[in-house]
Design a protein around this motif. Structure first.
Motif, PDB file in Angstrom:
ATOM      1  N   HIS A   1      35.023  50.068  36.205  1.00 42.05           N
ATOM      2  CA  HIS A   1      34.217  49.160  37.126  1.00 42.05           C
ATOM      3  C   HIS A   1      33.242  49.739  38.436  1.00 42.05           C
ATOM      4  N   ASP A   2      32.188  49.382  38.619  1.00 43.12           N
ATOM      5  CA  ASP A   2      31.363  49.760  39.769  1.00 43.12           C
ATOM      6  C   ASP A   2      32.076  48.835  40.989  1.00 43.12           C
ATOM      7  N   PRO A   3      32.367  49.425  42.138  1.00 40.13           N
ATOM      8  CA  PRO A   3      33.404  48.695  42.992  1.00 40.13           C
ATOM      9  C   PRO A   3      31.751  47.599  43.693  1.00 40.13           C
ATOM     10  N   ALA A   4      30.906  47.947  43.653  1.00 40.25           N
ATOM     11  CA  ALA A   4      29.938  47.092  44.084  1.00 40.25           C
ATOM     12  C   ALA A   4      29.643  45.718  43.489  1.00 40.25           C
ATOM     13  N   THR A   5      30.205  45.715  42.251  1.00 41.80           N
ATOM     14  CA  THR A   5      30.102  44.488  41.529  1.00 41.80           C
ATOM     15  C   THR A   5      31.389  43.481  41.567  1.00 41.80           C
ATOM     16  N   ARG A   6      32.440  43.732  42.529  1.00 38.97           N
ATOM     17  CA  ARG A   6      33.534  43.144  42.693  1.00 38.97           C
ATOM     18  C   ARG A   6      33.177  41.841  43.192  1.00 38.97           C
ATOM     19  N   ASP A   7      33.659  40.645  42.586  1.00 40.55           N
ATOM     20  CA  ASP A   7      33.398  39.335  42.629  1.00 40.55           C
ATOM     21  C   ASP A   7      31.854  39.013  42.984  1.00 40.55           C
ATOM     22  N   ASP A   8      31.178  39.592  41.943  1.00 41.43           N
ATOM     23  CA  ASP A   8      29.661  39.607  42.002  1.00 41.43           C
ATOM     24  C   ASP A   8      29.145  37.959  41.905  1.00 41.43           C
ATOM     25  N   PRO A   9      28.553  37.457  43.080  1.00 47.20           N
ATOM     26  CA  PRO A   9      28.054  36.262  43.275  1.00 47.20           C
ATOM     27  C   PRO A   9      26.981  36.024  42.365  1.00 47.20           C
ATOM     28  N   ARG A  10      26.461  36.765  41.720  1.00 51.36           N
ATOM     29  CA  ARG A  10      25.320  36.421  40.497  1.00 51.36           C
ATOM     30  C   ARG A  10      26.136  36.293  39.414  1.00 51.36           C
ATOM     31  N   LEU A  11      27.414  36.281  39.133  1.00 51.41           N
ATOM     32  CA  LEU A  11      28.004  36.231  37.766  1.00 51.41           C
ATOM     33  C   LEU A  11      28.603  34.757  38.128  1.00 51.41           C
ATOM     34  N   PRO A  12      28.690  33.973  36.803  1.00 54.24           N
ATOM     35  CA  PRO A  12      29.596  32.653  36.996  1.00 54.24           C
ATOM     36  C   PRO A  12      31.056  33.233  37.419  1.00 54.24           C
ATOM     37  N   TYR A  13      31.764  32.209  38.155  1.00 53.99           N
ATOM     38  CA  TYR A  13      33.152  32.653  38.478  1.00 53.99           C
ATOM     39  C   TYR A  13      33.891  33.129  37.379  1.00 53.99           C
ATOM     40  N   HIS A  14      33.860  32.520  36.226  1.00 53.57           N
ATOM     41  CA  HIS A  14      34.884  32.864  35.243  1.00 53.57           C
ATOM     42  C   HIS A  14      34.577  34.158  34.622  1.00 53.57           C
ATOM     43  N   LEU A  15      33.486  34.971  34.952  1.00 51.97           N
ATOM     44  CA  LEU A  15      32.961  36.006  34.470  1.00 51.97           C
ATOM     45  C   LEU A  15      33.340  37.365  35.397  1.00 51.97           C
ATOM     46  N   ARG A  16      33.956  36.887  36.873  1.00 53.64           N
ATOM     47  CA  ARG A  16      33.943  37.811  37.931  1.00 53.64           C
ATOM     48  C   ARG A  16      35.395  38.724  37.686  1.00 53.64           C
ATOM     49  N   TRP A  17      35.461  39.900  38.269  1.00 51.88           N
ATOM     50  CA  TRP A  17      36.688  40.698  38.536  1.00 51.88           C
ATOM     51  C   TRP A  17      36.806  40.619  39.814  1.00 51.88           C
ATOM     52  N   VAL A  18      37.956  40.673  40.418  1.00 49.53           N
ATOM     53  CA  VAL A  18      38.391  40.299  41.805  1.00 49.53           C
ATOM     54  C   VAL A  18      39.158  41.530  42.230  1.00 49.53           C
ATOM     55  N   TRP A  19      40.439  41.871  41.793  1.00 51.88           N
ATOM     56  CA  TRP A  19      41.081  42.809  42.331  1.00 51.88           C
ATOM     57  C   TRP A  19      40.711  43.952  42.144  1.00 51.88           C
ATOM     58  N   ASP A  20      40.945  44.929  43.510  1.00 48.02           N
ATOM     59  CA  ASP A  20      40.233  46.624  43.266  1.00 48.02           C
ATOM     60  C   ASP A  20      41.025  47.382  42.832  1.00 48.02           C
ATOM     61  N   GLY A  21      42.350  46.709  42.749  1.00 51.03           N
ATOM     62  CA  GLY A  21      43.591  47.868  42.156  1.00 51.03           C
ATOM     63  C   GLY A  21      44.395  48.408  43.008  1.00 51.03           C
ATOM     64  N   ARG A  22      44.141  48.073  44.553  1.00 45.81           N
ATOM     65  CA  ARG A  22      44.837  48.621  45.654  1.00 45.81           C
ATOM     66  C   ARG A  22      45.992  47.885  45.824  1.00 45.81           C
ATOM     67  N   SER A  23      47.170  48.359  46.239  1.00 49.73           N
ATOM     68  CA  SER A  23      48.352  47.789  46.697  1.00 49.73           C
ATOM     69  C   SER A  23      48.259  46.442  47.367  1.00 49.73           C
ATOM     70  N   PHE A  24      49.016  45.345  47.241  1.00 51.28           N
ATOM     71  CA  PHE A  24      49.155  44.188  48.145  1.00 51.28           C
ATOM     72  C   PHE A  24      50.353  44.297  48.552  1.00 51.28           C
TER      73      PHE A  24
END
Length: 294
Positions: free
Chosen positions: A33-56
């Motif tokens: 993934h390109d980090p710049a596309t995380r939770d991309d508002p240009r995409l429909p919600y169901h096509l977005r990726w959200v988690w960046d892989g870092r520990s929670f």
């Protein structure tokens, strides 16, 4: 591998219940993934990726629910495990599910998702369907959470809850209600479908449209018989006995074969032997249920 190849590999792994292989695909997709596309508002919600892989661990986490009602109910099981690792967990879910999911322990907040005004990002954001991969937990490790409320009313022993209808996503999942008529004539039944019931049911005007009202009906029946829709997940999440009627080329979450589901221990699956053939499915269900005493 191309994105199409990766998706195909993930589907195949999930259908055979090989979660470790599916997570490996998830990891490859996340790395690409390109980090710049995380939770991309240009995409429909169901096509977005959200988690960046870092520990929670030790962080304030916001879990977003960008898919369907059934998806949220299916993956909500992982929320307590997430809460055990995070500093706090807030859940932004579909408004219809807020009354039900507010009963879950360990959540700091349960917020109704407004597509026009989503909650601002937290220290760590993740989509609910990413939780199994992020936590590396199989569904068997996280039983469905306790969501049950009181039943709507006392129902006769052995009452079945029937759902034959789906939304607009995939009409091939629907069963003609006439095929359920033998069950409805032999056992007391309630409809779990909104609107006037075409079968003899104790609630001839159908199920109220609210999730909480549907859950109260589900909590009171002896068994739910349903097609692949939100009601199947609701019954499983409420730990009610549920018979699932599946079309031949069923969704990935129900595996490729077998009568059991790792997602819902109380579920029994009946599958079409060929596309479009529901009669053998209902004959098998009738053989099971009409011999029960309720």
């Amino acid at each position: 591998m191309t994105a199409t190849d990766l998706h195909g590999a993930w589907l195949a792994a999930m259908r055979r219940g090989d979660f470790e292989a599916a997570w490996a695909v998830n990891a490859a997709v996340l790395a690409a993934h390109d980090p710049a596309t995380r939770d991309d508002p240009r995409l429909p919600y169901h096509l977005r990726w959200v988690w960046d892989g870092r520990s929670f661990a030790g962080r304030h986490v916001l879990v977003r629910c960008y898919h369907g009602l059934g998806d949220t109910l299916q993956f909500a099981r992982f929320l307590p495990a997430l809460a055990a690792r995070a500093a706090s967990v807030s859940l932004e879910c579909q408004p219809a599910l807020v009354p039900l999911l507010s009963r879950m322990p360990g959540l700091a907040r349960v917020i109704a998702f407004d597509v026009a005004a989503p909650v601002p990002p937290s220290e760590c954001d993740i989509e609910v369907m990413e939780l199994g991969f992020a936590l590396r937990l199989r569904p068997e490790a996280c039983p469905p959470p306790t969501l049950a409320g009181p039943p709507a009313a006392a129902l006769p022993p052995g009452t079945l809850g029937l759902c034959w209808q789906v939304g607009d996503w995939d009409k091939a999942r629907e069963v003609p209600p006439a095929l359920l008529s033998r069950l409805a004539e032999a056992r007391p039944c309630v409809s779990l479908v909104p609107g006037r019931a075409p079968l003899p049911c104790l609630n001839p005007d159908g199920c109220p449209p609210g999730i909480a009202e549907t859950a109260a009906l589900v909590a009171g029946v002896a068994r739910v018989v349903t097609v692949d829709t939100m009601v199947a997940h609701l019954a499983g999440a409420l730990a009610r006995p549920v018979t699932l009627l599946l079309k031949h080329d069923a969704d990935w979450r129900w595996m490729a074969d077998g009568a059991a589901s790792p997602w819902y221990p109380t579920m029994r699956i009946h599958r079409q032997p060929e596309p479009g053939r529901w009669a053998p499915v209902l004959a098998a269900v009738e053989a099971d249920l009409l011999s029960e005493t309720g």
